[in-house]
Design a protein around this motif. Sequence first.
Motif, PDB file in Angstrom:
ATOM      1  N   GLY A   9      91.418  46.636  55.013  1.00  0.00           N
ATOM      2  CA  GLY A   9      92.383  45.550  54.825  1.00  0.00           C
ATOM      3  C   GLY A   9      93.768  46.051  54.490  1.00  0.00           C
ATOM      4  N   ARG A  10      93.857  47.188  53.828  1.00  0.00           N
ATOM      5  CA  ARG A  10      95.171  47.731  53.445  1.00  0.00           C
ATOM      6  C   ARG A  10      95.992  48.139  54.656  1.00  0.00           C
ATOM      7  N   VAL A  11      95.336  48.649  55.704  1.00  0.00           N
ATOM      8  CA  VAL A  11      96.091  49.137  56.854  1.00  0.00           C
ATOM      9  C   VAL A  11      96.296  48.058  57.925  1.00  0.00           C
ATOM     10  N   LEU A  12      95.653  46.887  57.755  1.00  0.00           N
ATOM     11  CA  LEU A  12      95.808  45.781  58.700  1.00  0.00           C
ATOM     12  C   LEU A  12      97.107  45.010  58.457  1.00  0.00           C
ATOM     13  N   HIS A  36      75.401  53.461  63.192  1.00  0.00           N
ATOM     14  CA  HIS A  36      74.959  54.778  62.725  1.00  0.00           C
ATOM     15  C   HIS A  36      75.324  55.013  61.263  1.00  0.00           C
ATOM     16  N   SER A  37      75.589  53.931  60.533  1.00  0.00           N
ATOM     17  CA  SER A  37      76.104  54.068  59.169  1.00  0.00           C
ATOM     18  C   SER A  37      75.236  53.338  58.152  1.00  0.00           C
ATOM     19  N   PRO A  38      74.938  53.988  57.020  1.00  0.00           N
ATOM     20  CA  PRO A  38      74.235  53.304  55.939  1.00  0.00           C
ATOM     21  C   PRO A  38      75.181  52.347  55.213  1.00  0.00           C
ATOM     22  N   PRO A  39      74.653  51.477  54.355  1.00  0.00           N
ATOM     23  CA  PRO A  39      75.495  50.449  53.722  1.00  0.00           C
ATOM     24  C   PRO A  39      76.705  50.990  52.966  1.00  0.00           C
ATOM     25  N   HIS A  40      76.567  52.115  52.264  1.00  0.00           N
ATOM     26  CA  HIS A  40      77.698  52.576  51.450  1.00  0.00           C
ATOM     27  C   HIS A  40      78.865  53.049  52.308  1.00  0.00           C
ATOM     28  N   VAL A  41      78.599  53.539  53.523  1.00  0.00           N
ATOM     29  CA  VAL A  41      79.682  53.943  54.415  1.00  0.00           C
ATOM     30  C   VAL A  41      80.403  52.707  54.953  1.00  0.00           C
ATOM     31  N   ILE A  42      79.645  51.678  55.325  1.00  0.00           N
ATOM     32  CA  ILE A  42      80.250  50.428  55.782  1.00  0.00           C
ATOM     33  C   ILE A  42      81.073  49.799  54.662  1.00  0.00           C
ATOM     34  N   ASP A  43      80.529  49.812  53.465  1.00  0.00           N
ATOM     35  CA  ASP A  43      81.233  49.259  52.309  1.00  0.00           C
ATOM     36  C   ASP A  43      82.559  49.978  52.095  1.00  0.00           C
ATOM     37  N   GLU A  44      82.549  51.300  52.214  1.00  0.00           N
ATOM     38  CA  GLU A  44      83.781  52.070  52.042  1.00  0.00           C
ATOM     39  C   GLU A  44      84.829  51.664  53.070  1.00  0.00           C
ATOM     40  N   CYS A  45      84.407  51.516  54.312  1.00  0.00           N
ATOM     41  CA  CYS A  45      85.332  51.120  55.368  1.00  0.00           C
ATOM     42  C   CYS A  45      85.922  49.738  55.087  1.00  0.00           C
ATOM     43  N   HIS A  58      97.485  59.738  68.904  1.00  0.00           N
ATOM     44  CA  HIS A  58      97.163  60.402  67.646  1.00  0.00           C
ATOM     45  C   HIS A  58      95.642  60.524  67.552  1.00  0.00           C
ATOM     46  N   LEU A  59      95.135  61.734  67.477  1.00  0.00           N
ATOM     47  CA  LEU A  59      93.697  61.987  67.376  1.00  0.00           C
ATOM     48  C   LEU A  59      93.454  62.820  66.134  1.00  0.00           C
ATOM     49  N   THR A  60      92.760  62.226  65.156  1.00  0.00           N
ATOM     50  CA  THR A  60      92.686  62.837  63.830  1.00  0.00           C
ATOM     51  C   THR A  60      91.255  62.912  63.319  1.00  0.00           C
ATOM     52  N   PRO A  61      90.803  64.103  62.888  1.00  0.00           N
ATOM     53  CA  PRO A  61      89.496  64.196  62.224  1.00  0.00           C
ATOM     54  C   PRO A  61      89.607  63.701  60.784  1.00  0.00           C
ATOM     55  N   VAL A  62      88.562  63.023  60.302  1.00  0.00           N
ATOM     56  CA  VAL A  62      88.575  62.492  58.940  1.00  0.00           C
ATOM     57  C   VAL A  62      87.279  62.856  58.227  1.00  0.00           C
ATOM     58  N   ARG A  63      87.354  62.922  56.885  1.00  0.00           N
ATOM     59  CA  ARG A  63      86.176  63.202  56.064  1.00  0.00           C
ATOM     60  C   ARG A  63      85.464  61.936  55.636  1.00  0.00           C
ATOM     61  N   ASP A  64      86.190  60.808  55.646  1.00  0.00           N
ATOM     62  CA  ASP A  64      85.638  59.545  55.146  1.00  0.00           C
ATOM     63  C   ASP A  64      86.344  58.398  55.842  1.00  0.00           C
ATOM     64  N   LEU A  65      86.076  57.167  55.373  1.00  0.00           N
ATOM     65  CA  LEU A  65      86.697  55.982  55.984  1.00  0.00           C
ATOM     66  C   LEU A  65      87.568  55.238  54.971  1.00  0.00           C
ATOM     67  N   THR A  66      88.345  56.002  54.210  1.00  0.00           N
ATOM     68  CA  THR A  66      89.267  55.389  53.253  1.00  0.00           C
ATOM     69  C   THR A  66      90.670  55.204  53.829  1.00  0.00           C
ATOM     70  N   PHE A  67      90.988  55.890  54.918  1.00  0.00           N
ATOM     71  CA  PHE A  67      92.286  55.765  55.600  1.00  0.00           C
ATOM     72  C   PHE A  67      93.459  56.054  54.669  1.00  0.00           C
ATOM     73  N   ALA A  68      93.249  56.927  53.692  1.00  0.00           N
ATOM     74  CA  ALA A  68      94.256  57.151  52.653  1.00  0.00           C
ATOM     75  C   ALA A  68      95.565  57.696  53.208  1.00  0.00           C
ATOM     76  N   PHE A  69      95.538  58.383  54.329  1.00  0.00           N
ATOM     77  CA  PHE A  69      96.753  59.003  54.877  1.00  0.00           C
ATOM     78  C   PHE A  69      97.543  58.056  55.780  1.00  0.00           C
ATOM     79  N   LEU A  70      97.031  56.840  56.000  1.00  0.00           N
ATOM     80  CA  LEU A  70      97.693  55.883  56.882  1.00  0.00           C
ATOM     81  C   LEU A  70      98.507  54.875  56.069  1.00  0.00           C
ATOM     82  N   PRO A  71      99.604  54.352  56.637  1.00  0.00           N
ATOM     83  CA  PRO A  71     100.475  53.426  55.896  1.00  0.00           C
ATOM     84  C   PRO A  71      99.900  52.018  55.787  1.00  0.00           C
ATOM     85  N   ASP A  72     100.403  51.267  54.834  1.00  0.00           N
ATOM     86  CA  ASP A  72      99.994  49.882  54.632  1.00  0.00           C
ATOM     87  C   ASP A  72     100.424  49.009  55.820  1.00  0.00           C
ATOM     88  N   ALA A  73      99.601  47.996  56.114  1.00  0.00           N
ATOM     89  CA  ALA A  73      99.946  46.942  57.080  1.00  0.00           C
ATOM     90  C   ALA A  73     100.518  47.503  58.378  1.00  0.00           C
TER      91      ALA A  73
END
Length: 260
Positions: free
Chosen positions: A190-193, A176-185, A148-163
Amino acid sequence: MTRKNLTANRTTLTHRVRYAARHPDRVPRYLARAGRDAWLRLRHRDHVAYYRAVMRSDCAADPEAAVGSKTHDRWLALGKMQFDYLVGHGLQPGDRMLEIGCGNLRAGWRFIDYLEPGRYYGLDISPDILFAAQDTVVRQRLQDKVPHLTPVRDLTFAFLPDAHFRVVHAHSVFSHSPPHVIDECLAHVGRVLRPDGWFDFTFDRTEAEEHHVLREDFYYRTETLVALAGKHGLRAEFMADWEKLPHGQSKIRVRLPAGA
């Protein structure tokens, strides 16, 4: 590759002058990057959009160099290093794995080959590098593994299932990421782990003042990222055994809280 200077502040004039004196051959490339940075800053205020444009530019020149590999041999070596490390830490063929910033599958093709079909999920903010990833799948004859190879707009993983994933991996993403991008990830990973899963990420480490060069390279203290993971209820561990390997970055592993 040796560990980067942990006390340098690469934004100071003194450091830049000394670096230019030691490496005059690298000055033209830096000036070209600085010019591109200034132009893309004007066009893209959002960091993800900015870095997507950086990757478009770099991919047009060389997809392997775009993910930080100066030669094909180095591309192969860095991918194998990542693969061997995770397998050595317990990655199993039946696991579902999510790779954030999968690039052109420097390590990903090895994970795809190792995992059972359909178990590898690769995300990237750059459609251009994902086109190169498709080329890697074809070149390695891994079509039957159905990655599965998917382009994303952000790092919220909203389209992926829980756990859903036992292993999540991000190599040279937070560097290559500023603090707010790392924070978002970290707020959403944790939701998808799975409860028994883990998330490994590398970063450019400094033991002095945190800083960034242009908007492309960010340097963080370990305690900053550990605290940021803790803010979102994640347990973070600095991976000292990774430090022994020939790569310039450091690694942190985060897990869900015990009993989650």
